[in-house]
Design a protein around this motif. Structure first.
Motif, PDB file in Angstrom:
ATOM      1  N   ARG A  47       0.839  -1.200   0.000  1.00 38.16           N
ATOM      2  CA  ARG A  47       0.000   0.000   0.000  1.00 38.16           C
ATOM      3  C   ARG A  47       0.868   1.243   0.000  1.00 38.16           C
ATOM      4  N   ASN A  51       1.981   3.008  -7.215  1.00 38.57           N
ATOM      5  CA  ASN A  51       1.448   1.752  -7.753  1.00 38.57           C
ATOM      6  C   ASN A  51       1.186   0.756  -6.635  1.00 38.57           C
ATOM      7  N   HIS A  53      -0.038  -2.679  -4.930  1.00 37.86           N
ATOM      8  CA  HIS A  53      -0.037  -4.052  -5.435  1.00 37.86           C
ATOM      9  C   HIS A  53      -0.840  -4.943  -4.483  1.00 37.86           C
ATOM     10  N   HIS A  54      -1.575  -5.877  -5.063  1.00 35.90           N
ATOM     11  CA  HIS A  54      -2.259  -6.924  -4.303  1.00 35.90           C
ATOM     12  C   HIS A  54      -1.989  -8.235  -5.039  1.00 35.90           C
ATOM     13  N   ILE A  55      -1.136  -9.063  -4.448  1.00 38.27           N
ATOM     14  CA  ILE A  55      -0.656 -10.271  -5.126  1.00 38.27           C
ATOM     15  C   ILE A  55      -1.129 -11.501  -4.354  1.00 38.27           C
ATOM     16  N   ASN A  77      12.563  -8.844  -6.978  1.00 33.68           N
ATOM     17  CA  ASN A  77      11.504  -8.589  -7.952  1.00 33.68           C
ATOM     18  C   ASN A  77      10.530  -9.749  -7.913  1.00 33.68           C
ATOM     19  N   TYR A  79       7.350 -11.145  -9.829  1.00 30.47           N
ATOM     20  CA  TYR A  79       6.610 -11.016 -11.086  1.00 30.47           C
ATOM     21  C   TYR A  79       5.276 -11.742 -10.957  1.00 30.47           C
ATOM     22  N   TYR A  80       4.203 -11.053 -11.401  1.00 32.74           N
ATOM     23  CA  TYR A  80       2.869 -11.627 -11.360  1.00 32.74           C
ATOM     24  C   TYR A  80       1.990 -10.904 -12.374  1.00 32.74           C
ATOM     25  N   ARG A  83       2.948  -7.852 -14.227  1.00 31.45           N
ATOM     26  CA  ARG A  83       3.370  -6.726 -13.395  1.00 31.45           C
ATOM     27  C   ARG A  83       4.557  -7.158 -12.556  1.00 31.45           C
ATOM     28  N   LYS A  84       5.179  -6.182 -11.890  1.00 32.44           N
ATOM     29  CA  LYS A  84       6.361  -6.482 -11.081  1.00 32.44           C
ATOM     30  C   LYS A  84       6.322  -5.633  -9.817  1.00 32.44           C
ATOM     31  N   LEU A  85       6.578  -6.280  -8.680  1.00 27.52           N
ATOM     32  CA  LEU A  85       6.748  -5.579  -7.407  1.00 27.52           C
ATOM     33  C   LEU A  85       8.217  -5.658  -7.041  1.00 27.52           C
TER      34      LEU A  85
END
Length: 125
Positions: A47, A51, A53-55, A77, A79-80, A83-85
């Motif tokens: 949060r 950007n 992310h909710h993975i 990194n 990857y999902y 996208r990338k966190l």
């Protein structure tokens, strides 16, 4: 602070360039303090920032880690779904970053970790 800055600008107009710098600095410090990384049994949630992310754990396709910069600061990194966190070691304390790595290795199957992740992980140990 703003009163002092207004007085300074009135007395010396060349200091007007300081105002945008101070505003940018104060906003970035505020935004940085609002970042949250939550790792639960169902998902990874990041949060704050530009950007969010909710993975879900089953959505992860690959996890990579590499050392960046002069001191090889580790960056993970995840990857999902195209996208990338990016989780940087410089954002977290040493123990927190190790807990994040441990939780990732506990929740995700071993075949999702890249060879570069495994090599960098051995350097950290």
């Amino acid at each position: 602070m703003i009163i002092l800055l207004a007085f300074t600008v009135k007395e010396n107009p060349q200091t007007l360039w300081i105002l945008p710098v101070l505003l940018l600095l104060s906003w970035s410090m505020y935004a940085y303090s609002k970042l949250q990384l939550l790792i639960s049994k169902d998902a990874i949630i990041f949060r704050g920032g530009l950007n969010p992310h909710h993975i879900q754990w089953q959505d992860i396709t690959k996890i990579d880690m590499y050392g960046a910069g002069k001191y090889d600061t580790p960056i993970i990194n995840i990857y999902y779904k195209n996208r990338k966190l990016e989780i940087a070691r410089s954002t977290y304390l040493h123990n927190q970053f190790n807990k994040i790595i441990g939780l990732l290795e506990m929740k995700v199957s071993d075949d999702l970790f890249t060879a570069r992740y495994i090599m960098t992980r051995k350097k950290l140990s």
